[in-house]
Design an enzyme around this catalytic site. Structure first.
Site, PDB file in Angstrom:
ATOM      1  N   CYS A  70       0.859  -1.179   0.000  1.00 21.69           N
ATOM      2  CA  CYS A  70       0.000   0.000   0.000  1.00 21.69           C
ATOM      3  C   CYS A  70       0.896   1.230   0.000  1.00 21.69           C
ATOM      4  O   CYS A  70       1.671   1.445   0.947  1.00 21.69           O
ATOM      5  CB  CYS A  70      -0.874  -0.035   1.251  1.00 21.69           C
ATOM      6  SG  CYS A  70      -1.930   1.408   1.448  1.00 21.69           S
ATOM      7  N   CYS A 182      -0.987   3.593  -6.613  1.00 17.31           N
ATOM      8  CA  CYS A 182      -1.883   3.024  -5.602  1.00 17.31           C
ATOM      9  C   CYS A 182      -2.181   1.621  -6.106  1.00 17.31           C
ATOM     10  O   CYS A 182      -2.525   1.445  -7.285  1.00 17.31           O
ATOM     11  CB  CYS A 182      -3.161   3.841  -5.509  1.00 17.31           C
ATOM     12  SG  CYS A 182      -4.484   3.020  -4.581  1.00 17.31           S
TER      13      CYS A 182
HETATM   14  N1  DGL Z   1      -4.042   0.526  -2.061  1.00 16.23           N
HETATM   15  C1  DGL Z   1      -3.598   1.641  -1.327  1.00 16.23           C
HETATM   16  C2  DGL Z   1      -2.366   2.307  -1.965  1.00 16.23           C
HETATM   17  O1  DGL Z   1      -1.578   1.661  -2.617  1.00 16.23           O
HETATM   18  C3  DGL Z   1      -4.570   2.663  -0.812  1.00 16.23           C
HETATM   19  C4  DGL Z   1      -6.010   2.605  -1.120  1.00 16.23           C
HETATM   20  C5  DGL Z   1      -6.844   3.293  -0.057  1.00 16.23           C
HETATM   21  O2  DGL Z   1      -7.170   2.616   0.913  1.00 16.23           O
HETATM   22  O3  DGL Z   1      -7.144   4.488  -0.204  1.00 16.23           O
HETATM   23  O4  DGL Z   1      -2.129   3.471  -1.782  1.00 16.23           O
END
Ligand code: DGL
Length: 263
Positions: A70, A182
């Site tokens: 993430c 993301c």
């Molecule tokens: N998947 C996450 C990232 O790579 C964030 C998504 C979220 O929860 O806003 O930043």
């Protein structure tokens, strides 16, 4: 070798998807914080709290290393937690360096798409100062893509309309690459492709992250190691997934199989 991978939700499955291929011998624990997704619209303090709790949880599962799959969580938390926990922790950042280094055509621009927290964070701006010397990268936050992904919603025209509206201020014909900053955005390559008037290529940090994981674990030739029966356990906010949830996860992995063919 047991690897913990976590994300706010199902975005990090794109990292797991590749990790299964690159580390066929490893066992994985995948943690999706479904109770708190989306992180990208929460405060830095709140995200730090979630991350700390998840790291403790994964340590209890006796993992040998943890991947913060993430960008948002990494952008606010990785540094301090890395020192606090007894196993290697590998984070993710938008792959701007790779996009700049692999630029196909001089003068073309790079769009870095991420969550609002990642876009506002110092970490990304320091990275840009280091690697985007010619100021070729532009930033956009696309928080609604996270919500669409969590609904398992990849096809609707609503997604294309959202992208069109958010990208209206950019001269899209000038771009050659989109950095998927993301992990949830990996599901939407076809939607991006439809919105850009030119063929853009996609850059994400997934492979670099797994390579880094293999490096810290001393597993450079892991791909060649004998494949053992692979085991993956999934948790949604600390609770083992139900059969129905596991099926949903399989559907996401299937969508990622499709996306892996688009580069
Ligand atoms: N998947 C996450 C990232 O790579 C964030 C998504 C979220 O929860 O806003 O930043």
């Amino acid at each position: 070798m047991k690897i913990g991978i976590f994300d706010s939700g199902i975005g990090g499955l794109s990292v797991l998807h590749l990790a299964r291929k690159m580390m066929p011998h490893a066992e994985f624990v995948y943690y999706a914080d479904e109770k708190h997704v989306p992180y990208g619209e929460k405060t830095v303090e709140a995200i730090r709290g979630f991350v700390e709790e998840i790291l403790y949880f994964l340590i209890e599962q006796k993992v040998d290393a943890i991947v913060i799959a993430c960008n948002t969580a990494t952008s606010v938390a990785n540094k301090e937690f890395r020192e606090k926990f007894p196993v290697p922790i590998v984070g993710m950042e938008p792959a701007v360096k790779m996009a700049v280094e692999h630029q196909h055509e001089k003068g073309k621009r790079i769009l870095v798409a991420a969550t609002p927290v990642t876009i506002a964070g110092d970490k990304l701006h320091l990275l840009l100062e280091r690697v985007d010397k010619n100021h070729e990268a532009d930033l956009v936050s696309l928080p609604k893509l996270v919500r669409f992904a969590e609904k398992g919603d990849f096809e609707t025209s609503e997604i294309d309309a959202y992208l069109q509206a958010e990208l209206r201020r950019f001269d899209l014909a000038q771009y050659e690459a989109v950095v998927l900053g993301c992990t949830h955005f990996n599901y939407f390559k076809e939607n991006f492709r439809r919105v850009f008037p030119v063929t853009v290529h996609f850059v994400d940090g997934n492979e670099g992250t797994i390579r880094q994981l293999m490096r810290v674990l001393g597993q450079v030739d892991a791909q060649e190691e004998e494949a053992r029966v692979r085991k993956i356990t999934y948790y949604f906010s600390g609770i083992p997934v139900t059969e129905a949830e596991r099926k949903k996860v399989e559907e996401y992995l299937h969508q990622l199989d499709k996306m892996a063919e688009i580069s």
